[in-house]
Design an enzyme around this catalytic site. Structure first.
Site, PDB file in Angstrom:
ATOM      1  N   LYS A  68      -0.036  71.298  38.496  1.00  0.00           N
ATOM      2  CA  LYS A  68       0.630  70.005  38.639  1.00  0.00           C
ATOM      3  C   LYS A  68       1.313  69.615  37.323  1.00  0.00           C
ATOM      4  CE  LYS A  68      -0.133  65.181  39.473  1.00  0.00           C
ATOM      5  NZ  LYS A  68      -0.874  64.025  39.199  1.00  0.00           N
ATOM      6  N   LYS A  94     -14.531  58.615  30.534  1.00  0.00           N
ATOM      7  CA  LYS A  94     -14.593  58.763  29.079  1.00  0.00           C
ATOM      8  C   LYS A  94     -16.051  58.754  28.622  1.00  0.00           C
ATOM      9  CE  LYS A  94     -11.629  57.723  25.322  1.00  0.00           C
ATOM     10  NZ  LYS A  94     -10.463  57.027  24.816  1.00  0.00           N
ATOM     11  N   LYS A 138       1.814  65.355  31.596  1.00  0.00           N
ATOM     12  CA  LYS A 138       1.937  65.443  30.127  1.00  0.00           C
ATOM     13  C   LYS A 138       0.637  65.925  29.506  1.00  0.00           C
ATOM     14  CE  LYS A 138       1.514  60.431  29.540  1.00  0.00           C
ATOM     15  NZ  LYS A 138       1.808  60.014  30.920  1.00  0.00           N
TER      16      LYS A 138
END
Ligand code: ADP
Ligand code: TRP
Length: 324
Positions: A189, A110, A192
């Site tokens: 793959k 991040k 979500k």
């Protein structure tokens, strides 16, 4: 063996989650003492809407039970129902080197993207260590991406033990077999984050629509095709038995079929595979009091164990002396 794992309620479970993780948790509940929890405290770093979080936690509980997690075999609970874990987290945090946590990938990735990170994300591996150590777990089934966090857990436990005496058992990761990586509706793959999932409990009609829209090539029908690496065959493999799969592969090699037919067969196989789970889920949803009782019993069992370990750790480091 004492087995423990947590699953984040950050979205509805899809086929990849089932074949890559949940099915293996369910297998491990037999012959082991097992603890499985819904990691709602971890999900707080991503889900900021209270109603959404409540809904996802409830759905996760229904899904896991419907898929075969048996409360008579395994202890199923919601992470935040065991406050002992958060207390233990603080004890571990007090000795956790910043450098160790700075190297952990969730936070590091991040930061590398220049996104603002919060303390929850930074301390995420410490909470995960508390999740594991609070139950003296020996084996932690996780995907490859979580192995680093188990290493951090072992480091924190070993350094606590070194300082205060033998308090914690050192757990081992048990890497889940996701070698059969489940492809999504775009062939990548299933995840979500890629918006390419087929959820286990979406209405069959909706799932069927998604399957029918999976892109395929435009070679003529009669041309023989190689089944290896074909996403439709890879998905069908999850549901078919050996004979059914062999028949499908033979059809590919022979040619003279339409992809529409294959998709229909796939959709039917998936519906049959999850039919019983769909029934069980509807039944559980109609009896929320049963689910609440299961989660309540699970939390009580989990708290007993986590309470023992927390007291052991508190006493070792000089806290809670009034209780001795
Ligand atoms: P998502 O990628 O949808 O966010 P998660 O990272 O929450 O899924 O997945 C939880 C676990 O489910 C993973 O550790 C992995 O074991 C399994 N899993 C997820 N997607 C797949 C997939 N496409 N194929 C195999 N296993 C998967
Ligand atoms: N971080 C794990 C994941 O995202 C979920 C998790 C939280 C977990 N605490 C845990 C897994 C403890 C194993 C043990 O998949």
């Amino acid at each position: 063996m004492r087995v423990l794992s947590g699953i984040q309620p950050t979205g509805r479970f899809h086929w990849g989650n089932y074949f890559g993780a949940i099915r293996q948790y369910i297998d491990l509940q037999h012959g082991n003492e097992s603890y499985y929890f819904i990691a709602d405290l971890h999900a707080l770093t991503t889900i900021r809407q209270p109603d959404e979080l409540r809904g996802l936690v409830w759905d996760a509980a229904l899904d896991l039970l419907a898929l075969g997690l048996d409360p008579n075999q395994a202890t199923l609970y919601v992470q935040s129902d065991v406050p002992e874990v958060s207390e233990l987290c603080w004890l571990l945090m007090s000795g956790a080197p910043m450098g160790l946590l700075e190297r952990c990938h969730a936070y590091k990735d991040k930061k590398a993207k220049g996104l603002p990170a919060d303390m929850g994300l930074f301390a995420y591996p410490v909470l995960m260590a508390a999740d594991i150590l609070a139950y003296d777990a020996d084996a932690v089934p996780v995907g490859q991406d979580q192995v680093q966090h188990i290493e951090v857990c072992r480091d924190l436990a070993a350094s606590f033990n070194h300082h205060y005496g033998e308090v914690f058992a050192l757990p081992k990761p048990r890497v889940l077999d996701d070698s059969a990586c489940v492809p999504g509706t775009d062939g990548e793959k299933m995840s979500k984050s890629y918006n390419n999932t087929i959820d286990i409990f979406e209405p069959p009609k909706k799932a069927r629509k998604k399957i029918m829209r999976i892109p395929t090539d435009s070679r003529p029908m009669e041309e023989p095709k190689d089944p290896a690496g074909d996403p439709l065959v890879d998905l069908y493999r999850l549901f078919a038995d050996a004979d059914e799969l062999a028949a499908m592969e033979a059809l590919y090699r022979r040619g003279g079929f339409g992809y529409g037919e294959v998709k229909k067969t796939l959709a039917e196989a998936a519906e049959t595979h999850f039919a019983e789970a769909h029934h069980r889920r509807a039944d559980l949803a109609a009896h929320p009091e049963r689910v609440k009782e299961i989660l309540g019993d699970g939390a009580a069992r989990a708290r007993r164990k986590a309470g023992e370990v927390l007291r052991r750790a508190q006493q070792a480091c000089g806290l809670n002396s009034s209780a001795t």
